[in-house]
Design an enzyme around this catalytic site. Structure first.
Site, short mmCIF file in Angstrom:
data_model
loop_
_atom_site.label_atom_id
_atom_site.label_comp_id
_atom_site.label_asym_id
_atom_site.label_seq_id
_atom_site.Cartn_x
_atom_site.Cartn_y
_atom_site.Cartn_z
N SER A 149 5.43 -7.25 3.34
CA SER A 149 4.25 -6.41 3.49
C SER A 149 3.81 -6.41 4.96
CB SER A 149 3.16 -6.95 2.55
OG SER A 149 2.09 -6.08 2.46
N ASP A 320 7.01 -0.52 -6.41
CA ASP A 320 5.99 -0.77 -5.37
C ASP A 320 5.55 0.59 -4.82
OD1 ASP A 320 4.50 -1.45 -3.16
OD2 ASP A 320 5.97 -2.83 -2.33
N HIS A 353 3.98 -3.99 -5.83
CA HIS A 353 4.02 -4.65 -4.51
C HIS A 353 4.07 -6.17 -4.64
CE1 HIS A 353 3.65 -4.91 -0.24
NE2 HIS A 353 2.47 -5.47 -0.26
#
Lengths: 379, 193
Positions: A149, A320, A353
């Site tokens: 991320s 995601d 995610h």
């Protein structure tokens, strides 16, 4: 045997010039290391953290054995990033609320707590600060830099700012920049915090207040975006928290918790508001928004990545939608255009995610194989 | 088709030092061989999780992409050689992928099971779909959704204005240049745009 982690602090007295033009005169970085640096100093792996994590990547504390590191399933003895082989460094970023200099600390120039006056820091600034920590630790070149991320953005930024200092980069569930929808989610979270009456323009510490309501809502919206529709439905569906004894089971209340998902989100929000700093939330989401290495190259990511030298592994997760596979493929495409070395795993995982923190065997094996066969070969 | 002899026969078609894209690269054995023995470099493309992992374990660069979604991540003429070894028969858009192969690579090399190999003909003549070493599947569970012959491919290549530089059959690792359409279980074509 659990790895015992020991946080350390490094103090820096030379000012750090920030991308904004501002600078931080002196600061501290809190970090942890695991494993042994080899004699050639060639086996160091830097782990970059995302929004709400810290330097505590792996292991547990001697006095708090339940406090496992946030990537303990990935990093440790015999784990995919094997600390029997690699010297792994976790560092808390500037502006955070977990020990490194941030808005909760005193500004040495004014003698007052920074609060909202803490300078805006970017992914690039964090990488500069991390590089100084490596200088102090005597590490000229990383075997690998890795992150998921926002942490993946830092890993990518390392390959651009210090191409000669990174042999490998592992970029998980990340993106070359945030799209409008993603910035929009961040903005909703920020507005929730800033408009909380307890925020006091970011100087709530002086008022003995904490903008908990804003933090809760920020966390709730964030949490929704980290999960997939499927996982949320599988976990909660339309399940009621406590069915009432009538035909429908509904309470017919607009404000009580009715559905399990509401209970879950409120719980997550409550927990988060107890430990996370509001100004840090604003700073970190802004760092996400600003990251855009292609911007200096007319939006051409391939041109931006021309300076990379590292060998890459990219990983994305099919469900995601906050950092979608398409965004990772953009990075892959730009690397291919530059004939860079890259492998890419697109894991068909249901968890959205959040998958980058979870135990999907395909994901963990892919990272393990990359560290064993590619990173390790040259360490 | 990952027998060593067959891999060697295909590898021999790839010039030394080539930049290679291997579409449907499987466990990465061919790319590994090309890198070690012929000084080639490049990427494999594979969809299957276990095969992607096998590539990573060999240290072969692999991209987990679905070929049925096209080759848009690759630029025009960005590889010396694009390989499609036993991949064509699994593709929904086999013709589009053939054109894409010619767009992305200066040379394309395609190999696939030749349905016109005589044991297959015999089997169909006797009223049964063939089940052989080369086509080991029952008709109802075969992953091969495109069955074609050596001669069929030559027609498809012509239709797409591809220039065939070389073509032959492969049988037990040996080239078959006389009567490949009935004498070889594998068809091999080397072509360019």
């Amino acid at each position: 045997m659990t790895l015992i982690a020991t946080p350390q602090t490094m103090r820096f007295d030379e000012p750090l010039a920030l991308q904004s033009g501002a600078s931080i005169r002196q600061y501290e970085l809190v970090y942890e290391t695991y494993g042994q640096l080899n004699a050639q100093r060639s086996n160091a792996v830097l782990i970059c953290h995302a929004l709400n994590a810290s330097h505590h990547v792996a292991g547990a504390y001697a006095d708090a054995p339940e406090q496992l590191g946030w990537w303990d399933n990935m990093v440790g003895p015999g784990k995919p990033v094997d600390t029997n082989r690699f010297f792994v460094i976790g560092v808390n970023n500037l502006g955070s609320c977990f020990g490194s200099t941030g808005p909760m600390h005193v500004n040495p120039d004014t003698g007052r707590v920074w609060g909202a006056d803490f300078p805006v820091v970017t992914v690039e600034d964090w990488v500069q600060a991390q590089a100084r920590l490596l200088d102090r630790l005597g590490i000229a070149q990383l075997a690998a830099v890795m992150g998921g991320s926002l942490g993946g953005m830092q890993a990518l930024s390392w390959t651009l700012q210090f191409p000669e200092r990174v042999r490998h980069a592992v970029v998980v569930a990340s993106a070359p920049n945030l799209n409008a929808e993603n910035i929009a989610f961040n903005e909703v979270a920020r507005r929730a915090i800033v408009t909380d009456p307890d925020f006091h323009g970011g100087h709530f510490y002086a008022h003995g207040a904490v903008p908990r309501r804003g933090l809760r809502i920020a966390r709730m919206i964030g949490h929704i975006t980290y999960l997939s529709d499927d996982v949320m439905n599988a976990k909660f569906g339309r399940e009621l928290r406590q069915a009432v004894n009538n035909a429908s089971g509904y309470k017919f209340s607009t404000q009580d918790v009715e559905f399990q998902i509401e209970s879950y989100l409120r719980h997550q929000g409550d927990k988060f508001s107890e430990y996370f700093d509001a100004n840090t939330y604003l700073l970190i989401t802004r760092a996400l928004d600003y990251f855009d290495p292609a911007r200096a190259h007319g939006g051409d990511l391939a041109r931006a990545l021309a300076q990379t030298q590292a060998r890459f592994l990219l990983v994305s997760f099919s469900t995601d939608w906050r950092f979608s596979p398409a965004r990772s493929r953009e990075i892959v495409q730009a690397l291919i255009a530059n004939r860079r070395e890259v492998s890419y795993a697109e894991i068909d995982a249901p968890h959205g995610h959040d998958a980058f923190l979870l135990d999907d065997p395909r994901y963990l094996s892919a990272v393990r194989a990359f560290f064993d066969e590619t990173v390790g070969r040259q360490a | 088709m990952s027998e060593e002899r067959t891999l060697q026969a295909i590898a021999a078609l790839v010039p030394e030092g080539s930049r290679v894209l291997d579409l449907g690269c499987g466990d990465g054995a061919l790319l590994d061989l090309l890198q070690r023995q012929r000084g080639c470099s490049g990427y494999g493309v594979e969809l299957d999780d276990a095969k992607v992992l096998a590539c990573l374990r060999r240290g072969v660069q692999v991209l987990q992409l679905n070929l049925d979604q096209g080759l848009s991540v690759f630029g025009d003429q960005s590889f010396d050689v694009v390989l499609q070894i036993d991949t064509l028969q699994h593709l929904r858009n086999a013709e589009v992928m053939l054109r894409e192969t010619a767009r992305v690579g200066r040379t394309g090399i395609v190999a696939f099971p030749n349905f016109a190999h005589w044991p297959n003909r015999l089997s169909v003549l006797l009223g049964r779909m063939p089940v052989t070493r080369r086509l080991p599947y029952q008709w109802y569970d075969t992953p091969n959704i495109r069955v074609g012959t050596y001669r069929d491919f030559a027609d498809l290549a012509a239709r797409n204005h591809l220039h065939i530089e070389d073509s032959f059959g492969l049988q037990d690792g040996h080239q078959v240049r006389i009567g490949p359409n009935w004498r070889a279980s594998t068809a091999v074509f080397k072509f360019r745009r």
